[in-house]
Design a protein around this motif. Structure first.
Motif, short mmCIF file in Angstrom:
data_model
loop_
_atom_site.label_atom_id
_atom_site.label_comp_id
_atom_site.label_asym_id
_atom_site.label_seq_id
_atom_site.Cartn_x
_atom_site.Cartn_y
_atom_site.Cartn_z
N LEU A 289 11.15 -41.41 -55.04
CA LEU A 289 9.74 -41.08 -55.23
C LEU A 289 9.59 -40.17 -56.44
N THR A 290 8.65 -40.50 -57.32
CA THR A 290 8.48 -39.71 -58.55
C THR A 290 7.12 -39.02 -58.65
N LYS A 291 6.09 -39.56 -57.97
CA LYS A 291 4.77 -38.93 -58.09
C LYS A 291 3.88 -39.32 -56.93
N VAL A 292 3.10 -38.34 -56.44
CA VAL A 292 2.10 -38.56 -55.40
C VAL A 292 0.79 -37.98 -55.91
N GLU A 293 -0.27 -38.80 -55.93
CA GLU A 293 -1.56 -38.34 -56.43
C GLU A 293 -2.67 -38.72 -55.45
N SER A 294 -3.51 -37.75 -55.10
CA SER A 294 -4.67 -38.03 -54.26
C SER A 294 -5.82 -38.51 -55.12
N ARG A 295 -6.38 -39.66 -54.78
CA ARG A 295 -7.55 -40.19 -55.46
C ARG A 295 -8.78 -39.95 -54.59
N ASN A 296 -9.91 -40.51 -54.99
CA ASN A 296 -11.15 -40.30 -54.24
C ASN A 296 -11.06 -40.79 -52.80
N ASP A 297 -10.52 -42.00 -52.61
CA ASP A 297 -10.47 -42.58 -51.27
C ASP A 297 -9.10 -43.15 -50.92
N CYS A 298 -8.07 -42.74 -51.64
CA CYS A 298 -6.74 -43.26 -51.39
C CYS A 298 -5.69 -42.29 -51.96
N LEU B 137 1.07 -43.71 -54.91
CA LEU B 137 2.49 -43.39 -54.94
C LEU B 137 3.16 -44.10 -56.11
N THR B 138 4.03 -43.38 -56.79
CA THR B 138 4.84 -43.98 -57.86
C THR B 138 6.30 -43.73 -57.54
N TRP B 139 7.12 -44.76 -57.64
CA TRP B 139 8.54 -44.62 -57.32
C TRP B 139 9.35 -45.62 -58.11
N ASP C 111 11.43 -28.66 -52.04
CA ASP C 111 11.68 -28.77 -53.47
C ASP C 111 11.31 -30.16 -53.99
N VAL C 112 11.54 -31.19 -53.16
CA VAL C 112 11.15 -32.55 -53.55
C VAL C 112 9.63 -32.67 -53.55
N ALA C 113 8.97 -32.15 -52.51
CA ALA C 113 7.51 -32.19 -52.44
C ALA C 113 6.90 -31.49 -53.65
N SER D 84 8.13 -31.23 -56.59
CA SER D 84 8.38 -31.96 -57.83
C SER D 84 7.52 -33.21 -57.98
N VAL D 85 6.96 -33.71 -56.85
CA VAL D 85 6.20 -34.97 -56.94
C VAL D 85 4.71 -34.80 -56.63
N PHE D 86 4.32 -33.67 -56.02
CA PHE D 86 2.92 -33.50 -55.60
C PHE D 86 2.37 -32.22 -56.21
N GLU D 87 1.51 -32.34 -57.19
CA GLU D 87 1.04 -31.23 -58.00
C GLU D 87 0.40 -30.09 -57.19
N PRO D 88 -0.44 -30.36 -56.18
CA PRO D 88 -1.10 -29.25 -55.46
C PRO D 88 -0.16 -28.26 -54.81
N VAL D 89 1.10 -28.66 -54.53
CA VAL D 89 2.02 -27.73 -53.87
C VAL D 89 3.16 -27.29 -54.80
#
Length: 291
Positions: free
Chosen positions: A71-80, A83-85, A107-109, A111-116
């Motif tokens: 897993l490389t990136k997690v992004e929250s959108r308006n209604d979804c 995930l990028t991996w 540490d993984v969270a 690196s992939v989820f900006e809010p945390v």
């Protein structure tokens, strides 16, 4: 408490439970150790007789499982949630989901989820080695003395353990502020965590390293803010991301207010299920029993 008691009793025992060094254990909030002792005192401990694999198979039944995914990136959108991996072949992919549950270390969270990123990036971790083997020579000397007089092979040792109805024996060995735990299985295999002595490679079945999440009073505050109980925010604290916000949930042994244990995995998973309106089978059974 007396220093001798802490150094030679509490630290070897608790650091083996938490698979960390004695100094790391001293940095834990005292309430973690007290809470662990309070909840487990004189309580039975259980293991899965036919192995944890049977639990994994049951939990993953009907679920599309993919291995070798990074897993490389997690992004929250308006209604979804996007995930990028990369898959096992190194091919990058992106998909959207209604909700995402991340069962990863902090540490993984981060690196992939900006809010945390800033908050979970402060939580300490360490790497721990575990080795499955049949090298009985690495067990403590006292044990060898007993073994010499009672049994002459690993097979007869296993027979002795089973005849005495001892499900599993655990040996602790401390040196230079670290404790090794050698966990005997009824089948004769030893699982050594944080090995302090070299295990014979010819007797090694499998070895692996995993991330252990550590605790400090500061990291405890961070986690309690991400997984809040109904309470007012502490003075001077700026509200940040909380679990479930934006359709993203975190679960794991570290996602609760206590020592990092498998029990935390269960509690955090139950919390997510409840927030999504999912019935928890054992909670339903408990209600029926009460009625």
């Amino acid at each position: 408490m007396p220093e001798y008691h802490i150094k030679y009793y509490i630290l070897p025992l608790m650091s083996s439970v938490c698979t960390c060094s004695h100094q790391d254990m001293l940095n834990f909030p005292a309430t973690d150790v007290l809470g662990y002792k309070k909840r487990t005192h004189l309580q039975p401990h259980f293991v899965v007789e036919d192995g944890i694999r049977s639990v994994q198979d049951k939990l993953s039944k009907g679920v599309d499982v993919q291995f070798g995914v990074t897993l490389t990136k997690v992004e929250s959108r308006n209604d979804c949630v996007e995930l990028t991996w990369t898959d096992s072949n190194g091919v990058a992919k992106t998909e959207t989901y209604d909700l995402v549950v991340l069962g990863v270390s902090p540490d993984v969270a981060a690196s992939v989820f900006e809010p945390v990123k800033s908050s979970l990036g402060q939580i300490p971790t360490c790497k721990v080695e575990t080795v499955a083997h049949t090298d009985y020579s690495v067990l403590p000397p006292l044990y060898h003395a007993m073994e010499k007089h009672v049994v002459s092979s690993a097979d007869s040792l296993t027979a002795l353990i089973q005849s005495e109805k001892i499900a599993q024996g655990i040996h602790l060995w401390t040196r230079d502020g670290n404790t090794e735990a050698a966990h005997e299985q009824p089948c004769g295999v030893i699982v050594t965590t944080n090995p302090l002595k070299s295990v014979d490679t010819d007797r090694t079945i499998r070895s692996a390293k995993f991330t252990r999440v550590l605790r400090t009073p500061e990291s405890r505050n961070i986690i309690n803010d991400i997984f809040p109980k109904p309470r007012p925010l502490r003075d001077g604290l700026t509200p940040g991301w909380t679990n479930g916000q934006g359709g993203v949930y975190l679960v794991g042994g570290w996602c609760w207010d206590g020592m990092v244990l498998l029990e935390g995995c269960i509690v955090s998973a139950m919390r997510v299920a409840s927030s999504l309106g999912v019935q928890i089978p054992w909670e339903q059974n408990k209600k029926r029993t009460a009625m």
